[in-house]
Design an enzyme around this catalytic site. Structure first.
Site, PDB file in Angstrom:
ATOM      1  N   PRO A 128       0.817  -1.227   0.000  1.00 40.34           N
ATOM      2  CA  PRO A 128       0.000   0.000   0.000  1.00 40.34           C
ATOM      3  C   PRO A 128       0.844   1.269   0.000  1.00 40.34           C
ATOM      4  O   PRO A 128       1.893   1.351   0.660  1.00 40.34           O
ATOM      5  CB  PRO A 128      -0.809  -0.123   1.297  1.00 40.34           C
ATOM      6  CG  PRO A 128      -0.901  -1.592   1.527  1.00 40.34           C
ATOM      7  CD  PRO A 128       0.406  -2.161   1.062  1.00 40.34           C
ATOM      8  N   CYS A 129       0.366   2.264  -0.753  1.00 42.18           N
ATOM      9  CA  CYS A 129       1.133   3.506  -0.924  1.00 42.18           C
ATOM     10  C   CYS A 129       0.612   4.653  -0.063  1.00 42.18           C
ATOM     11  O   CYS A 129       1.208   5.732  -0.057  1.00 42.18           O
ATOM     12  CB  CYS A 129       1.107   3.930  -2.390  1.00 42.18           C
ATOM     13  SG  CYS A 129      -0.534   4.463  -2.970  1.00 42.18           S
ATOM     14  N   GLN A 130      -0.490   4.446   0.659  1.00 38.61           N
ATOM     15  CA  GLN A 130      -1.155   5.570   1.324  1.00 38.61           C
ATOM     16  C   GLN A 130      -0.235   6.367   2.243  1.00 38.61           C
ATOM     17  O   GLN A 130      -0.349   7.592   2.342  1.00 38.61           O
ATOM     18  CB  GLN A 130      -2.362   5.071   2.131  1.00 38.61           C
ATOM     19  CG  GLN A 130      -3.521   4.585   1.288  1.00 38.61           C
ATOM     20  CD  GLN A 130      -3.423   3.097   0.962  1.00 38.61           C
ATOM     21  OE1 GLN A 130      -2.357   2.500   1.056  1.00 38.61           O
ATOM     22  NE2 GLN A 130      -4.528   2.507   0.566  1.00 38.61           N
ATOM     23  N   LEU A 132       2.935   6.686   1.921  1.00 38.66           N
ATOM     24  CA  LEU A 132       4.071   7.199   1.169  1.00 38.66           C
ATOM     25  C   LEU A 132       3.692   8.335   0.238  1.00 38.66           C
ATOM     26  O   LEU A 132       4.527   9.167  -0.112  1.00 38.66           O
ATOM     27  CB  LEU A 132       4.688   6.076   0.322  1.00 38.66           C
ATOM     28  CG  LEU A 132       5.538   5.041   1.034  1.00 38.66           C
ATOM     29  CD1 LEU A 132       5.724   3.826   0.136  1.00 38.66           C
ATOM     30  CD2 LEU A 132       6.877   5.619   1.421  1.00 38.66           C
TER      31      LEU A 132
END
Length: 433
Positions: A128-130, A132
């Site tokens: 998950p990129c949230q 970052l």
């Protein structure tokens, strides 16, 4: 046979890319805890969810199995006891069948090194990129991939744990690892943590190469730049390491001409936008993507690209397909007047169009929506919002195709068995246009 483990598998962009290449492959395991993605993945890559395969299982056995996994309804947090109890017996059986059919580990937190197939050619991880993303930073979330953050992007360290368990047990590590995430992972803010991760891989015998790749350079009408890291297992062999370094220097996908050499196709917005509203499904999807005429939507109309003005398609590269289209900025707008009172005279991209902009075929989307299951009483699982979210969370298939072509070439380069993999054709198709 190219054997692959897809962690954070989503709707299976990796499997889709391998299918397109014509390579003989096997998805040994998937790994995703999002119930929506589990169902969608199975429909795209298996065609149907074969509930008959678990007909001998009782409802109690299926419930016990599901309770012993870590599932999520939104991809953000584990499903609550209340929400689990509301799942219908029929849906639990469907979910169980989809998990088994795709050999899904479900939550990566429950996977151990001993579970990973020895001799895998590739392990992919698009965590998950949230935590970052720049959007997350704007909302005060700056924890990134810090080891002690215990956030969603920190799932990266679960991949480390699994690989370390394999390494400590002298189990054969995957030949290749491919990471995909937002480019902000390469920023100064996250440099120390990301360097820590790269150093860990080097200590296990991998050589790492990082790309910043934009989907628009691979034949896709979307501006979507992402960071990719390819890790090649050389085991400390300096000759192999030199070969790999030389390969990347001579075949740099960040260079436009080389990207064009590796792309498989080129398509346009006219191939994506579904404007023939005589077709019932296109009209219904357009209606569902048409917002109310509110002041905030007027601002969206004024500040975003018009992809179709009622007469002509604006053949541009659309902004990144994200997990939500009803936002500012978004990927673009389409003139559309359904005649319904209180509605704007335009619409957003439909979920179908978002899937196609991510490189999936229209029949993939049709497979996903072919049967929208009732997961709790009087409530269907797949909403417009969930479908767009699945597309936005995915990886651009066409970029992965180019990367996977390079993996096969590198494998041939360092392997004594030049016929390790079989293809439908003697060479990859390359679009030089």
């Amino acid at each position: 046979m190219f054997r692959v483990i897809e962690t954070f598998s989503g709707i299976g962009a990796q499997a889709k890319a391998l299918e397109r290449l014509g390579i003989k492959y096997e998805i040994v395991n998937t790994c995703d805890w999002d119930i929506n993605a589990i169902i969608a993945y199975c429909r795209i890559h298996k065609g149907v969810i074969d509930v008959s395969a678990c007909k001998e299982k009782t409802d109690e056995e299926i419930e016990t199995f599901l309770r012993n996994t870590t599932l999520s309804l939104d991809g953000k947090k584990p499903i609550s006891e209340y929400a689990f109890n509301r799942l219908t017996p029929e849906f639990r059986r469907l979910l169980y069948a989809a998990i088994k059919q795709t050999r899904n580990f479900v939550s990566i937190t429950d996977v151990h090194g001993s579970d990973i197939y020895e001799g895998a050619d590739l392990l992919t991880y698009s965590f998950p990129c949230q935590d970052l993303s720049l959007c997350g930073c704007w909302h005060g979330n700056k924890s990134g991939i810090a080891r002690d953050a215990h956030n969603r992007s920190g799932m990266l360290w679960e991949v480390e744990r699994i690989l370390k368990e394999m390494h400590s047990a002298n189990r054969q590590l995957p030949k290749f690892l491919v990471m995909e995430n937002v480019t902000n992972i390469l920023s100064t803010t996250h440099k120390r943590d990301f360097d820590d991760w790269k150093d860990t891989l080097v200590s296990m015998g991998y050589v790492n190469h990082i790309y910043r790749l934009n989907a628009k350079n691979f034949g896709v009408p979307q501006k979507r730049e992402r960071a990719y890291m390819i890790s090649v297992l050389c085991g400390g062999d300096s000759a192999k390491e030199a070969l790999i370094d030389k390969y990347f220097s001579e075949n740099n996908l960040e260079e436009d001409l080389i990207a064009r050499r590796y792309r498989s196709r080129k398509f346009y917005l006219r191939d994506v936008l579904k404007l023939d509203y005589r077709k019932k499904c296109y009209r219904e999807e357009a209606n569902a993507s048409q917002p109310n005429d509110t002041p905030s939507r007027v601002k969206i109309y004024q500040e975003n690209d018009m992809l179709y003005d009622g007469r002509k398609i604006n053949e541009i590269y659309v902004n990144t397909v994200t997990t939500k289209q009803d936002r500012n900025p978004n990927s673009g707008l389409i003139t559309y007047d359904s005649g319904r009172e209180g509605k704007s005279k335009w619409r957003y991209l439909t979920p179908r169009e978002c899937f196609m902009l991510m490189g999936f075929d229209e029949y993939d989307y049709d497979a996903v929506i072919s049967d929208n299951p009732e997961f709790k009483k009087n409530t269907r699982l797949l909403t417009n919002e969930k479908l767009i979210k699945m597309a936005g969370n995915s990886i651009c298939v066409d970029v992965l195709e180019a990367i996977f072509k390079q993996l096969v070439e590198m494998n041939r380069l360092v392997s004594s068995d030049l016929n390790a993999y079989e293809f439908n054709g003697s060479e990859f198709h390359r679009d030089h246009a």
